[in-house]
Design a protein around this motif. Structure first.
Motif, PDB file in Angstrom:
ATOM      1  N   SER A   8     -24.804 -46.898  -9.464  1.00  0.00           N
ATOM      2  CA  SER A   8     -24.582 -48.187  -8.818  1.00  0.00           C
ATOM      3  C   SER A   8     -25.125 -49.304  -9.706  1.00  0.00           C
ATOM      4  CB  SER A   8     -25.272 -48.213  -7.455  1.00  0.00           C
ATOM      5  OG  SER A   8     -24.651 -47.315  -6.560  1.00  0.00           O
ATOM      6  N   ILE A  29     -15.827 -48.120  -5.854  1.00  0.00           N
ATOM      7  CA  ILE A  29     -16.593 -47.063  -5.205  1.00  0.00           C
ATOM      8  C   ILE A  29     -16.675 -45.865  -6.145  1.00  0.00           C
ATOM      9  CG2 ILE A  29     -16.857 -45.642  -3.142  1.00  0.00           C
ATOM     10  CD1 ILE A  29     -16.945 -48.707  -2.726  1.00  0.00           C
ATOM     11  N   LYS A  63     -21.515 -48.487   4.271  1.00  0.00           N
ATOM     12  CA  LYS A  63     -21.326 -47.396   3.318  1.00  0.00           C
ATOM     13  C   LYS A  63     -21.517 -46.049   4.004  1.00  0.00           C
ATOM     14  CE  LYS A  63     -26.114 -47.472   1.619  1.00  0.00           C
ATOM     15  NZ  LYS A  63     -26.969 -47.715   0.438  1.00  0.00           N
ATOM     16  N   LYS A  72     -21.767 -47.503  -6.303  1.00  0.00           N
ATOM     17  CA  LYS A  72     -20.747 -48.547  -6.365  1.00  0.00           C
ATOM     18  C   LYS A  72     -20.999 -49.419  -7.588  1.00  0.00           C
ATOM     19  CE  LYS A  72     -23.074 -52.091  -3.555  1.00  0.00           C
ATOM     20  NZ  LYS A  72     -24.404 -51.463  -3.549  1.00  0.00           N
TER      21      LYS A  72
END
Length: 263
Positions: A8, A29, A63, A72
């Motif tokens: 992420s 994603i 999420k 992400k």
């Protein structure tokens, strides 16, 4: 290396986590799912999918982990960056009239390659080396516009201040969003004073009291007719915590929301 190997990360200026979107951003994603809502429809993005989330919109997303993991990539296209980009890369601005906050994009191999290309610049602390951040943002936007020319209007052709719109329709569609009265006023194209004045004329109530009543009525319906649980609905109805929701519900209807579910 797969695109989902990216951890992420966030590129661009920080934006507020509130349900008002102040700047456009690209959302990818890596692992897990995201369930989004913008007052018009519900969205689901799975691993490997991506979208543009548009500024000056109301939106929220939750999420969902996949095998205990969620990753992400968020890349912000703020106004300063877009202005600089447009000076370097003038583009045609086609019509774009969609009111939706989420612009879902078709999967493309170039995007997967771009996500993989972030790995060498990734610090491991959620950031890309600042020296390369704008270059990577520019690269991404060039790819997106090459594959989706209609995005140009969505990104470059929107107004800094929204037009004045129908207050009743907007509020009935967006009362569940937990944003300030000032945000609602801005999004309907009004000053705070004209918003309150028009609101009183339209709903014969103050914005604060109307929002609370509208949310509680929706909660009563979901609890009594849909058998949902208070803990599953209070956030989606714009309440900040469960205790405040329970207190307001009992004051409005004379019973605790849990009692209504048990009946």
């Amino acid at each position: 290396m797969k695109a989902t190997d990216i951890k992420s990360c966030y590129i661009g200026p920080e934006i507020s986590p509130e349900q008002f979107v102040p700047e456009h951003f690209f959302l990818y994603i890596g692992k897990g799912l995201i369930h989004g809502y913008d007052g018009h429809r519900n969205y689901t993005l799975q691993s490997g999918e991506y979208c543009i989330v548009r500024r000056n919109k109301l939106a929220r997303y939750n999420k969902e982990r996949e095998n205990g993991e969620f990753e992400k990539v968020v890349i912000v296209f703020d106004k300063i960056f877009l202005r600089s980009f447009f000076e370097k890369h003038p583009v045609t601005l086609p019509e774009f009239t969609s009111p939706e906050a989420f612009v879902l994009l078709p999967k493309d191999q170039l995007i997967d390659h771009f996500i993989q290309s972030l790995m060498p610049y990734y610090s491991g602390f959620g950031k890309i080396d600042p020296q390369f951040a704008d270059l990577k943002r520019e690269e991404l936007l060039l790819i997106l516009l090459k594959q989706n020319p209609q995005l140009a209007a969505a990104l470059f052709n929107d107004r800094d201040v929204p037009d004045k719109i129908n207050l009743e329709a907007f509020m009935n569609r967006n009362f569940k969003f937990n944003v300030s009265i000032e945000r609602f006023a801005f999004l309907t194209g009004r000053s705070i004073s004209s918003f309150k004045r028009d609101f009183e004329k339209t709903f014969h109530n103050t914005p604060g009291k109307w929002l609370t009543q509208k949310r509680l009525e929706e909660a009563h319906f979901l609890l009594s007719k849909k058998s949902q649980k208070p803990i599953d609905i209070y956030l989606d109805l714009g309440f900040e915590d469960l205790s405040h929701f329970s207190y307001a519900f009992k004051r409005q209807f004379g019973i605790n929301p849990t009692e209504l579910v048990q009946k």
